[in-house]
Design a protein around this motif. Structure first.
Motif, PDB file in Angstrom:
ATOM      1  N   LYS A   1       0.806  -1.217   0.000  1.00 48.49           N
ATOM      2  CA  LYS A   1       0.000   0.000   0.000  1.00 48.49           C
ATOM      3  C   LYS A   1       0.844   1.274   0.000  1.00 48.49           C
ATOM      4  CE  LYS A   1      -4.081  -2.042   2.199  1.00 48.49           C
ATOM      5  NZ  LYS A   1      -5.036  -1.956   3.335  1.00 48.49           N
ATOM      6  N   ASN A   2       2.146   1.121   0.093  1.00 48.97           N
ATOM      7  CA  ASN A   2       3.029   2.292   0.097  1.00 48.97           C
ATOM      8  C   ASN A   2       3.456   2.597  -1.338  1.00 48.97           C
ATOM      9  OD1 ASN A   2       5.064   4.232   0.474  1.00 48.97           O
ATOM     10  ND2 ASN A   2       5.601   3.380   2.471  1.00 48.97           N
ATOM     11  N   LYS A   3       2.610   3.339  -2.041  1.00 49.55           N
ATOM     12  CA  LYS A   3       2.803   3.555  -3.474  1.00 49.55           C
ATOM     13  C   LYS A   3       4.104   4.294  -3.790  1.00 49.55           C
ATOM     14  CE  LYS A   3      -1.214   1.714  -4.277  1.00 49.55           C
ATOM     15  NZ  LYS A   3      -1.278   0.320  -4.785  1.00 49.55           N
ATOM     16  N   ILE A   4       4.454   5.285  -2.963  1.00 48.61           N
ATOM     17  CA  ILE A   4       5.669   6.052  -3.245  1.00 48.61           C
ATOM     18  C   ILE A   4       6.911   5.204  -3.052  1.00 48.61           C
ATOM     19  CG2 ILE A   4       7.092   7.947  -2.387  1.00 48.61           C
ATOM     20  CD1 ILE A   4       4.946   8.829  -4.312  1.00 48.61           C
ATOM     21  N   GLN A   5       6.954   4.377  -1.993  1.00 49.88           N
ATOM     22  CA  GLN A   5       8.098   3.488  -1.794  1.00 49.88           C
ATOM     23  C   GLN A   5       8.242   2.535  -2.976  1.00 49.88           C
ATOM     24  OE1 GLN A   5      10.603   3.481   0.131  1.00 49.88           O
ATOM     25  NE2 GLN A   5      10.140   3.488   2.309  1.00 49.88           N
ATOM     26  N   LEU A   6       7.145   1.978  -3.430  1.00 46.32           N
ATOM     27  CA  LEU A   6       7.197   1.073  -4.584  1.00 46.32           C
ATOM     28  C   LEU A   6       7.694   1.822  -5.820  1.00 46.32           C
ATOM     29  CD1 LEU A   6       3.856  -0.872  -4.030  1.00 46.32           C
ATOM     30  CD2 LEU A   6       6.171  -1.806  -3.785  1.00 46.32           C
ATOM     31  N   TYR A   7       7.206   3.040  -6.010  1.00 43.30           N
ATOM     32  CA  TYR A   7       7.627   3.842  -7.155  1.00 43.30           C
ATOM     33  C   TYR A   7       9.129   4.119  -7.111  1.00 43.30           C
ATOM     34  CZ  TYR A   7       8.085   7.857 -10.262  1.00 43.30           C
ATOM     35  OH  TYR A   7       8.499   8.709 -11.254  1.00 43.30           O
ATOM     36  N   CYS A   8       9.629   4.517  -5.934  1.00 43.42           N
ATOM     37  CA  CYS A   8      11.048   4.854  -5.802  1.00 43.42           C
ATOM     38  C   CYS A   8      11.950   3.652  -6.056  1.00 43.42           C
ATOM     39  CB  CYS A   8      11.325   5.412  -4.411  1.00 43.42           C
ATOM     40  SG  CYS A   8      10.646   7.064  -4.142  1.00 43.42           S
ATOM     41  N   HIS A   9      11.451   2.432  -5.838  1.00 38.53           N
ATOM     42  CA  HIS A   9      12.254   1.228  -6.017  1.00 38.53           C
ATOM     43  C   HIS A   9      11.936   0.503  -7.325  1.00 38.53           C
ATOM     44  CE1 HIS A   9      12.998   2.004  -1.774  1.00 38.53           C
ATOM     45  NE2 HIS A   9      14.060   1.242  -1.886  1.00 38.53           N
ATOM     46  N   ASN A  10      11.166   1.140  -8.192  1.00 41.49           N
ATOM     47  CA  ASN A  10      10.840   0.547  -9.486  1.00 41.49           C
ATOM     48  C   ASN A  10      11.966   0.877 -10.472  1.00 41.49           C
ATOM     49  OD1 ASN A  10       9.695  -0.071 -12.049  1.00 41.49           O
ATOM     50  ND2 ASN A  10       7.665   0.063 -11.136  1.00 41.49           N
ATOM     51  N   MET A  11      12.667  -0.148 -10.928  1.00 38.94           N
ATOM     52  CA  MET A  11      13.818   0.075 -11.793  1.00 38.94           C
ATOM     53  C   MET A  11      13.436   0.682 -13.146  1.00 38.94           C
ATOM     54  SD  MET A  11      14.707  -3.921 -12.703  1.00 38.94           S
ATOM     55  CE  MET A  11      16.145  -3.543 -13.695  1.00 38.94           C
TER      56      MET A  11
ATOM     57  N   TYR B   1      13.467  -5.393   4.403  1.00 41.72           N
ATOM     58  CA  TYR B   1      12.220  -4.708   4.047  1.00 41.72           C
ATOM     59  C   TYR B   1      12.359  -4.005   2.695  1.00 41.72           C
ATOM     60  CZ  TYR B   1       7.815  -2.241   4.497  1.00 41.72           C
ATOM     61  OH  TYR B   1       6.532  -1.775   4.278  1.00 41.72           O
ATOM     62  N   LYS B   2      13.510  -3.363   2.455  1.00 45.87           N
ATOM     63  CA  LYS B   2      13.721  -2.735   1.148  1.00 45.87           C
ATOM     64  C   LYS B   2      13.826  -3.803   0.053  1.00 45.87           C
ATOM     65  CE  LYS B   2      13.842   1.637   2.378  1.00 45.87           C
ATOM     66  NZ  LYS B   2      15.054   2.461   2.349  1.00 45.87           N
ATOM     67  N   SER B   3      14.399  -4.955   0.379  1.00 52.68           N
ATOM     68  CA  SER B   3      14.455  -6.057  -0.591  1.00 52.68           C
ATOM     69  C   SER B   3      13.050  -6.496  -0.962  1.00 52.68           C
ATOM     70  CB  SER B   3      15.224  -7.245  -0.005  1.00 52.68           C
ATOM     71  OG  SER B   3      16.519  -6.878   0.397  1.00 52.68           O
ATOM     72  N   LEU B   4      12.162  -6.517   0.014  1.00 53.32           N
ATOM     73  CA  LEU B   4      10.768  -6.875  -0.237  1.00 53.32           C
ATOM     74  C   LEU B   4      10.105  -5.839  -1.144  1.00 53.32           C
ATOM     75  CD1 LEU B   4       8.293  -8.648   0.302  1.00 53.32           C
ATOM     76  CD2 LEU B   4       7.904  -7.333   2.399  1.00 53.32           C
ATOM     77  N   ILE B   5      10.388  -4.559  -0.898  1.00 52.55           N
ATOM     78  CA  ILE B   5       9.850  -3.508  -1.776  1.00 52.55           C
ATOM     79  C   ILE B   5      10.355  -3.698  -3.201  1.00 52.55           C
ATOM     80  CG2 ILE B   5       9.755  -1.030  -2.218  1.00 52.55           C
ATOM     81  CD1 ILE B   5      10.096  -0.565   0.769  1.00 52.55           C
TER      82      ILE B   5
ATOM     83  N   GLN C   1       3.246   0.896 -12.387  1.00 57.62           N
ATOM     84  CA  GLN C   1       2.669   0.860 -11.049  1.00 57.62           C
ATOM     85  C   GLN C   1       1.184   1.218 -11.044  1.00 57.62           C
ATOM     86  OE1 GLN C   1       5.459   2.305  -8.109  1.00 57.62           O
ATOM     87  NE2 GLN C   1       3.751   2.898  -6.823  1.00 57.62           N
ATOM     88  N   LEU C   2       0.725   1.886 -12.120  1.00 59.11           N
ATOM     89  CA  LEU C   2      -0.683   2.263 -12.212  1.00 59.11           C
ATOM     90  C   LEU C   2      -1.521   1.229 -12.944  1.00 59.11           C
ATOM     91  CD1 LEU C   2      -0.267   6.057 -13.044  1.00 59.11           C
ATOM     92  CD2 LEU C   2      -1.046   5.070 -10.883  1.00 59.11           C
ATOM     93  N   ARG C   3      -0.863   0.254 -13.526  1.00 60.77           N
ATOM     94  CA  ARG C   3      -1.606  -0.762 -14.284  1.00 60.77           C
ATOM     95  C   ARG C   3      -2.123  -1.848 -13.334  1.00 60.77           C
ATOM     96  NH1 ARG C   3       1.770  -2.738 -19.300  1.00 60.77           N
ATOM     97  NH2 ARG C   3       0.130  -4.319 -19.201  1.00 60.77           N
ATOM     98  N   THR C   4      -3.118  -1.478 -12.541  1.00 59.10           N
ATOM     99  CA  THR C   4      -3.728  -2.395 -11.599  1.00 59.10           C
ATOM    100  C   THR C   4      -5.205  -2.544 -11.920  1.00 59.10           C
ATOM    101  OG1 THR C   4      -4.348  -0.685  -9.994  1.00 59.10           O
ATOM    102  CG2 THR C   4      -2.119  -1.608  -9.810  1.00 59.10           C
TER     103      THR C   4
ATOM    104  N   ASP D   1      -4.080  11.024  -6.768  1.00 56.85           N
ATOM    105  CA  ASP D   1      -4.753  10.357  -5.653  1.00 56.85           C
ATOM    106  C   ASP D   1      -4.264   8.915  -5.488  1.00 56.85           C
ATOM    107  OD1 ASP D   1      -6.232  12.604  -5.133  1.00 56.85           O
ATOM    108  OD2 ASP D   1      -8.006  11.935  -6.243  1.00 56.85           O
ATOM    109  N   TYR D   2      -3.656   8.371  -6.531  1.00 60.35           N
ATOM    110  CA  TYR D   2      -3.206   6.972  -6.510  1.00 60.35           C
ATOM    111  C   TYR D   2      -1.692   6.852  -6.498  1.00 60.35           C
ATOM    112  CZ  TYR D   2      -8.053   6.594  -7.771  1.00 60.35           C
ATOM    113  OH  TYR D   2      -9.422   6.731  -7.750  1.00 60.35           O
TER     114      TYR D   2
END
Length: 439
Positions: free
Chosen positions: A30-40, A68-72, A336-339, A360-361
């Motif tokens: 649910k942490n969209k920004i963390q996922l975004y920052c770690h998206n290669m 935890y970052k590895s999980l992200i 990340q938005l293709r959900t 918002d997403y």
């Protein structure tokens, strides 16, 4: 600021309090920004203006801590293999358990220092080194070690503490050092003394005013990562670029590049003297970034992408695309938005004739407009399933918008093209759409 610390003492600190110190079951989904920052995908797009597929890629998480970052990284890059290293054996043990708990079995973890990475015998597509380099004895040796195991077209994401933003915490560390609390890994008594001192300071005292966060004060992790962080160092942008030159690595971009736009610091760029505008526009990227941090040092981390020098390459910025470039372009919704959830929300917005705000997403840049009205959203709906050519979207646009709303005459192809571009460009600038040239 640089408190000389034995590496064994740093290891002991992270053995006693693994970073992140969070329950095994915690999920970053649910942490969209963390996922975004770690998206290669972001780093490769910034360099190549191409959207890559993470399937089959090999990612190194250097200084993985408790995983935890590895999980992200695993969540953000579907199908990639995660390899983690850390000098804390306790942290590595937790990292292994964490990824298995969340179903990521294509991962491995090793308790080795950065300089031993070549012993793994693996070449990496992407190296993530988060909150680590400011603790190691030398930044350049660390970067050179990463470069030695990086594939020719691979990318490194790393960060260093900002000496300008962190100056309050560095002053605090000098205080605790003088009081004898940083001679080794901190103990519970040390944390309690820091709490007691900071809480008892008058509110007008600068150290308390600029660094203390009462709501976080019970967190041993927060106190240890700021006031009692052994080996902590900070730098400014020129030092970062010097490290890259010493390592023969090429700067690509800051991770949060929207924030580092020098123009956004001014109320109205056009009100500046013409001579100053010209002078600022002629500055190198290094000098622009340094001016930015001198004006507005609000980022804790100087977070950057770099890689092997790529030689002379011609990539035409989207802002300079010709009509031919646009007709050959491929349009991607950010992965990340293709959900399915967001696709459902988009279809609901279309059926209810209301707008949708992508921020918002996934709020990448809060200052960039990212709201799209329902009929325009309908033209982009296929992007939730797969990338589309600009011409495919144009055909859909012409079907949905056959009439020019100003002239009430049939839309010409030129008019429809301009209308569609006026929808796509703001979403590209906000980071929600990625545009590829197909030449």
């Amino acid at each position: 600021m640089n408190i000389m610390t034995n590496i064994d003492e740093i290891r002991n600190q992270f053995n006693s309090t693994p970073y992140y110190n969070c329950p095994l079951e915690d999920s970053p989904k649910k942490n969209k920004i963390q996922l975004y920052c770690h998206n290669m995908v972001n780093s490769f797009y910034r360099r190549d203006q191409k959207v890559i597929n993470s399937e089959g890629k090999i990612i190194l998480d250097a200084g993985c801590g408790s995983g935890y970052k590895s999980l992200i990284l695993a969540e953000a890059n579907p199908g990639a293999k995660i390899v983690g290293i850390d000098m804390s054996d306790k942290s590595v043990e937790i990292a292994r358990e964490r990824l298995k708990y969340h179903g990521f079995y294509n991962s491995e973890f090793h308790c080795i220092p950065i300089e031993k990475i070549p012993s793994l015998g693996i070449k990496f597509d992407y190296i993530n080194c988060d909150d680590v380099l400011y603790l190691v004895p030398g930044v350049t040796p660390g970067l050179k070690a990463f470069k030695s195991v990086l594939k020719p077209d691979g990318i490194i994401r790393a960060n260093l503490h900002s000496s300008l933003q962190r100056q309050g915490f560095f002053r605090g560390q000098r205080i605790w050092q003088k009081l004898g609390f940083m001679d080794g890994a901190p103990e519970e008594e040390d944390y309690e003394i820091v709490r007691s001192v900071m809480r008892n300071l008058k509110d007008i005292i600068d150290l308390k005013r600029t660094t203390w966060r009462e709501q976080q004060s019970e967190s041993v992790e927060w106190l240890g990562a700021n006031y009692l962080l052994l080996g902590d160092t900070g730098i400014e942008i020129p030092e970062l670029f010097a490290f890259l030159r010493e390592s023969n690595l090429e700067f690509i971009s800051m991770l949060n590049w929207h924030y580092w736009d020098l123009l956004k610091l001014f109320k109205n760029w056009d009100d500046l003297p013409m001579s100053l505008m010209f002078q600022l526009s002629e500055l190198s990227i290094e000098d622009q970034l340094h001016l930015h941090e001198l004006f507005h040092p609000k980022q804790r981390l100087l977070d950057f992408f770099c890689g092997h020098p790529q030689g002379d390459r011609t990539i035409v910025p989207v802002e300079e695309w010709t009509d031919k470039d646009w007709k050959q372009a491929q349009v991607h919704l950010h992965p990340q938005l293709r959900t399915e959830d967001l696709k459902e929300e988009a279809m609901t917005a279309i059926s209810e004739t209301r707008s949708l705000n992508f921020n918002d997403y996934l709020c990448i840049d809060p200052l960039s407009p990212s709201t799209i009205e329902s009929t325009a959203l309908g033209a982009l709906l296929p992007l939730f399933d797969s990338p589309c050519s600009f011409l495919q979207l144009l055909q859909r646009w012409q079907t949905l918008h056959p009439i020019n709303p100003i002239t009430w005459e049939a839309n010409t192809e030129t008019e429809a093209t301009q209308q569609l571009k006026s929808v796509i460009i703001p979403l590209y600038e906000s980071g929600h759409l990625l545009l590829e040239s197909q030449e």
